[in-house]
Design a protein around this motif. Structure first.
Motif, PDB file in Angstrom:
ATOM      1  N   LYS A  82      72.450  21.244  11.257  1.00 50.84           N
ATOM      2  CA  LYS A  82      71.280  22.150  10.939  1.00 50.84           C
ATOM      3  C   LYS A  82      70.975  22.056   9.356  1.00 50.84           C
ATOM      4  O   LYS A  82      71.787  22.261   8.501  1.00 50.84           O
ATOM      5  N   HIS A  83      69.875  21.705   9.205  1.00 51.67           N
ATOM      6  CA  HIS A  83      69.230  21.420   8.058  1.00 51.67           C
ATOM      7  C   HIS A  83      67.980  22.104   7.544  1.00 51.67           C
ATOM      8  O   HIS A  83      66.959  21.943   8.112  1.00 51.67           O
ATOM      9  N   GLN A  84      68.291  22.926   6.417  1.00 53.43           N
ATOM     10  CA  GLN A  84      67.180  23.729   5.717  1.00 53.43           C
ATOM     11  C   GLN A  84      66.414  22.763   4.726  1.00 53.43           C
ATOM     12  O   GLN A  84      66.929  22.974   3.545  1.00 53.43           O
TER      13      GLN A  84
ATOM     14  N   LEU B 225      63.026  24.104   8.258  1.00 51.77           N
ATOM     15  CA  LEU B 225      64.326  24.227   9.215  1.00 51.77           C
ATOM     16  C   LEU B 225      64.219  23.204  10.373  1.00 51.77           C
ATOM     17  O   LEU B 225      63.285  23.301  11.198  1.00 51.77           O
ATOM     18  N   HIS B 226      65.214  22.487  10.615  1.00 49.83           N
ATOM     19  CA  HIS B 226      65.358  21.720  11.985  1.00 49.83           C
ATOM     20  C   HIS B 226      66.988  21.297  12.065  1.00 49.83           C
ATOM     21  O   HIS B 226      67.702  21.521  11.193  1.00 49.83           O
ATOM     22  N   TYR B 227      67.069  20.865  13.132  1.00 50.76           N
ATOM     23  CA  TYR B 227      68.504  20.432  13.526  1.00 50.76           C
ATOM     24  C   TYR B 227      68.409  18.850  13.795  1.00 50.76           C
ATOM     25  O   TYR B 227      67.809  18.335  14.662  1.00 50.76           O
ATOM     26  N   ASP B 228      69.228  18.078  13.145  1.00 52.46           N
ATOM     27  CA  ASP B 228      69.341  16.661  13.290  1.00 52.46           C
ATOM     28  C   ASP B 228      70.412  16.358  14.173  1.00 52.46           C
ATOM     29  O   ASP B 228      71.657  16.505  14.074  1.00 52.46           O
ATOM     30  N   LEU B 229      69.981  15.870  15.430  1.00 47.78           N
ATOM     31  CA  LEU B 229      70.757  15.282  16.614  1.00 47.78           C
ATOM     32  C   LEU B 229      71.122  13.818  16.112  1.00 47.78           C
ATOM     33  O   LEU B 229      70.110  13.240  15.821  1.00 47.78           O
TER      34      LEU B 229
ATOM     35  N   ALA C 245      70.208  22.664   2.135  1.00 46.07           N
ATOM     36  CA  ALA C 245      71.298  22.731   2.680  1.00 46.07           C
ATOM     37  C   ALA C 245      71.454  22.409   4.211  1.00 46.07           C
ATOM     38  O   ALA C 245      70.750  22.349   4.953  1.00 46.07           O
ATOM     39  N   MET C 246      72.877  21.934   4.235  1.00 45.82           N
ATOM     40  CA  MET C 246      73.116  21.442   5.743  1.00 45.82           C
ATOM     41  C   MET C 246      74.619  21.586   6.161  1.00 45.82           C
ATOM     42  O   MET C 246      75.366  21.490   5.386  1.00 45.82           O
ATOM     43  N   ILE C 247      74.568  22.097   7.351  1.00 40.30           N
ATOM     44  CA  ILE C 247      75.829  22.391   7.906  1.00 40.30           C
ATOM     45  C   ILE C 247      75.970  21.714   9.246  1.00 40.30           C
ATOM     46  O   ILE C 247      75.181  21.060   9.956  1.00 40.30           O
TER      47      ILE C 247
END
Ligand code: MN
Length: 208
Positions: free
Chosen positions: A37-39, A43-47, A100-102
């Motif tokens: 999950k990358h703000q 915001l987006h989700y990197d698959l 930020a990225m988690i």
């Protein structure tokens, strides 16, 4: 060079992201997947799916959905090194992908459609796979959008119909935290700010 684009976009003296080793094709065992999950500016989700020794990557603005009727836009991005799968942190301002990225989810991945030649399957624009993650389970597909109105990197991420489908349970809403640290994006940012605040500043001494 498979990771050329990835490395060209980043200055590794500034970003905490891994430079990564060169691709190492896996001959046996299950492949890995990660969703980060990358703000960034948006915001987006990197698959990211481990294919041919790299992490093939798509940015999914709305994130994955367990509802097969939700066809989520997925924009293919540059291949990332395998080491990227464990990256969680803050990419500094001015750097590519600043923010930020988690590690929102991770686990293993098995290709169910296109397994005999995943690279050819990606070129033809259809890949189906089973995920065994903490949050994401069951079969999913990536389907490339074809036609004049679409750009070359536009795909859809779709949940296949199986025992895991749900029309009303929103996994991104219900499970926003990192599967590695338990932190939300906001929690990670707070932790990084506390780290900066705890840094002792050198004393300024005047001329003698
Ligand atoms: Mn990203």
């Amino acid at each position: 060079m498979p990771l050329e684009t990835y490395r060209a976009k980043r200055d590794f003296s500034k970003t905490p992201e891994p430079k990564g080793r060169d691709p190492r094709p896996r001959r046996r065992g299950k492949a890995t997947f990660v969703v980060q999950k990358h703000q960034a500016s948006h915001l987006h989700y990197d698959l990211r799916l481990e294919i041919d020794g790299v992490l093939k990557s798509w940015a999914v603005p709305r994130g994955p959905s367990y509802n097969p009727d939700d066809k989520r836009a997925a924009f293919q991005t540059e291949d990332h090194p395998l080491e990227y799968a464990s990256f969680e942190g803050v990419i500094p301002p001015g750097s590519y992908g600043a923010g930020a990225m988690i590690v929102w989810d991770e686990g293993t991945m098995r290709i169910t459609e296109g397994a005999e030649d995943p690279i050819a399957a990606l070129s033809s624009g259809k890949l189906a796979f089973v995920l065994e993650g903490t949050k994401l389970k069951g079969e999913w597909a990536l389907v490339k959008l074809k036609g004049k109105k679409y750009q070359a990197n536009e795909w859809l991420l779709i949940k296949h119909r199986d025992g895991y489908v749900s029309a009303d349970w929103d996994v991104t809403e219900e499970a926003p935290w990192s599967v590695v640290s338990g932190l939300t994006l906001e929690g990670l940012i707070e932790r990084e700010i506390r780290k900066l605040e705890s840094v002792k500043k050198p004393e300024v001494r005047g001329p003698k």
